[in-house]
Design an enzyme around this catalytic site. Sequence first.
Site, mmCIF file in Angstrom:
data_model
loop_
_atom_site.group_PDB
_atom_site.id
_atom_site.type_symbol
_atom_site.label_atom_id
_atom_site.label_comp_id
_atom_site.label_asym_id
_atom_site.label_seq_id
_atom_site.Cartn_x
_atom_site.Cartn_y
_atom_site.Cartn_z
ATOM 1 N NE ARG A 23 11.044 2.513 -0.669
ATOM 2 C CZ ARG A 23 12.033 2.597 0.196
ATOM 3 N NH1 ARG A 23 12.666 3.747 0.349
ATOM 4 N NH2 ARG A 23 12.394 1.550 0.926
ATOM 5 N N PRO A 28 0.848 -1.182 0.000
ATOM 6 C CG PRO A 28 0.129 -0.936 2.218
ATOM 7 C CD PRO A 28 0.916 -1.841 1.307
ATOM 8 C CG MET A 29 3.655 2.425 -1.569
ATOM 9 S SD MET A 29 5.017 2.474 -2.740
ATOM 10 C CE MET A 29 4.374 1.451 -4.051
ATOM 11 C CB ALA A 30 -0.285 7.534 0.976
ATOM 12 C CB CYS A 61 1.204 5.948 8.769
ATOM 13 S SG CYS A 61 1.516 7.533 7.970
HETATM 14 C C1 LIG Z 1 5.091 6.931 -1.213
HETATM 15 C C2 LIG Z 1 4.845 5.888 -0.152
HETATM 16 C C3 LIG Z 1 3.600 5.806 0.437
HETATM 17 C C4 LIG Z 1 3.340 4.821 1.406
HETATM 18 N N1 LIG Z 1 2.084 4.733 1.933
HETATM 19 C C5 LIG Z 1 1.792 3.710 2.773
HETATM 20 C C6 LIG Z 1 0.447 3.486 3.208
HETATM 21 O O1 LIG Z 1 -0.498 4.198 2.829
HETATM 22 N N2 LIG Z 1 0.234 2.464 4.075
HETATM 23 C C7 LIG Z 1 1.241 1.638 4.504
HETATM 24 O O2 LIG Z 1 0.992 0.714 5.281
HETATM 25 N N3 LIG Z 1 2.509 1.814 4.085
HETATM 26 C C8 LIG Z 1 2.801 2.808 3.214
HETATM 27 N N4 LIG Z 1 4.078 2.932 2.737
HETATM 28 C C9 LIG Z 1 5.102 1.950 3.131
HETATM 29 C C10 LIG Z 1 5.177 0.806 2.116
HETATM 30 O O3 LIG Z 1 3.979 0.055 2.107
HETATM 31 C C11 LIG Z 1 6.370 -0.144 2.415
HETATM 32 O O4 LIG Z 1 6.185 -0.756 3.659
HETATM 33 C C12 LIG Z 1 7.702 0.610 2.424
HETATM 34 O O5 LIG Z 1 7.790 1.475 1.301
HETATM 35 C C13 LIG Z 1 8.892 -0.362 2.390
HETATM 36 O O6 LIG Z 1 8.838 -1.173 1.257
HETATM 37 P P1 LIG Z 1 9.726 -0.888 -0.085
HETATM 38 O O7 LIG Z 1 11.162 -0.824 0.335
HETATM 39 O O8 LIG Z 1 9.419 -2.073 -0.951
HETATM 40 O O9 LIG Z 1 9.269 0.397 -0.666
HETATM 41 C C14 LIG Z 1 4.357 3.921 1.796
HETATM 42 C C15 LIG Z 1 5.618 4.015 1.188
HETATM 43 C C16 LIG Z 1 5.871 4.964 0.222
HETATM 44 C C17 LIG Z 1 7.230 5.017 -0.426
#
Ligand SMILES: Cc1cc2nc3c(=O)[nH]c(=O)nc-3n(C[C@H](O)[C@H](O)[C@H](O)COP(=O)(O)O)c2cc1C
Length: 353
Positions: A233, A24-26, A108
């Site tokens: 990401r 999930p990514m906002a 978050c």
């Molecule tokens: C732009 C952005 C928005 C994010 N929004 C959320 C969110 O809404 N809810 C959540 O649980 N995690 C959120 N995350 C965290 C990601 O779900 C994930 O746990 C974190 O990016 C680490 O994983 P990665 O290294 O694969 O990016 C967000 C991360 C990014 C970069």
Amino acid sequence: MNIDLQESWFVGEVEIPSRLVLAPMAGVSVQAFRRQGRRYGAGLVCSEMVSVAGIQHRNERTLGYLRVGVDEHPLAIQIFGSDPVAMAEAARMVEAAGADIVDMNFGCPVRKVTKTGAGASLLDDPDLAARLVDAVATAVDLPVSVKMRRGLENGSRTCLEVGPRLVEAGAQTLTLHPRSAKQMYTGEADHSLTAELVERVDVPVIASGDITSRAKAQAVLATTGAAAVMVGRAAQGNPWALAEILGEAREPTREEVVAELILFIRETVRELGEERATGFLKKFYGWYLGRGRFPRPFKQELVTVGSIDEVETRLFAAAPGARDVLERLEAEQPDPEDEVLLDSLPISIYGGG
Ligand SMILES: Cc1cc2nc3c(=O)[nH]c(=O)nc-3n(C[C@H](O)[C@H](O)[C@H](O)COP(=O)(O)O)c2cc1C
């Protein structure tokens, strides 16, 4: 080491067809992103975090996050808040909207969220965290999952204490992003904590953080015993990363990149409306066209273009063969009428009763 990521597993009774979950990514996880994730092999996709207060106040934009497409399943919708009654009601809305799983955000790190007692700050209030999970698990028939960080402070091991309590309260899956809230996205995700959490709970654990390749995914699965890896990401503007992680590595052609981007643009315009989509999409141009796929000036130029039509025109000019690829992709899309739209939610749910 050769771990099969194509195996299915379960969140409660919901079967997840691969061990790869789209994060999930906002500001990123719109429907187009989730649908694309499913097409490229993610076994589970998730909405961005949706405000329980926004749901409670029937905020139109917030309710838009509850739109579910027929090709998204299995889909988790993630909610954040700190009031058990409001959280339970939001979970019922999520269930009525057609999601398969209710995910709760206990990770978050953003101050705007933590200062309301929601997100990662719940890790410092395990009693309330457990009450929230209990309230949601009692309110819905869907399985409940929780996504959390390691704790608030650097080096914290709080997740290892809180995690088992959340499971006791009814969480059927835990996702751990083992960075502290303070770290935001700096440093590295410490997946030795994920391994410890797996030891302490008898529900599946999803490992999130720094999964960028098949080699990393396999190493994390092997060393932690997690049920699945979550990719965030690395998948931004790059669904091919998901295919690579699943063992189907293939560099996309320029035509495929442009076709996927234009499909993404069209779907996002349909979901958000042109005005909102115009600003929202800008970051995606760089994500899709970067990675050495297109010259930097072309990318930069697109961001300055005022209208979406003009963006499409320039993209097609850069890769004319993309028209055929796009046509094929669009032919495979489900009919937009087949969505669960908010209008079709039961009136009583809107009524707040
Ligand atoms: C732009 C952005 C928005 C994010 N929004 C959320 C969110 O809404 N809810 C959540 O649980 N995690 C959120 N995350 C965290 C990601 O779900 C994930 O746990 C974190 O990016 C680490 O994983 P990665 O290294 O694969 O990016 C967000 C991360 C990014 C970069």
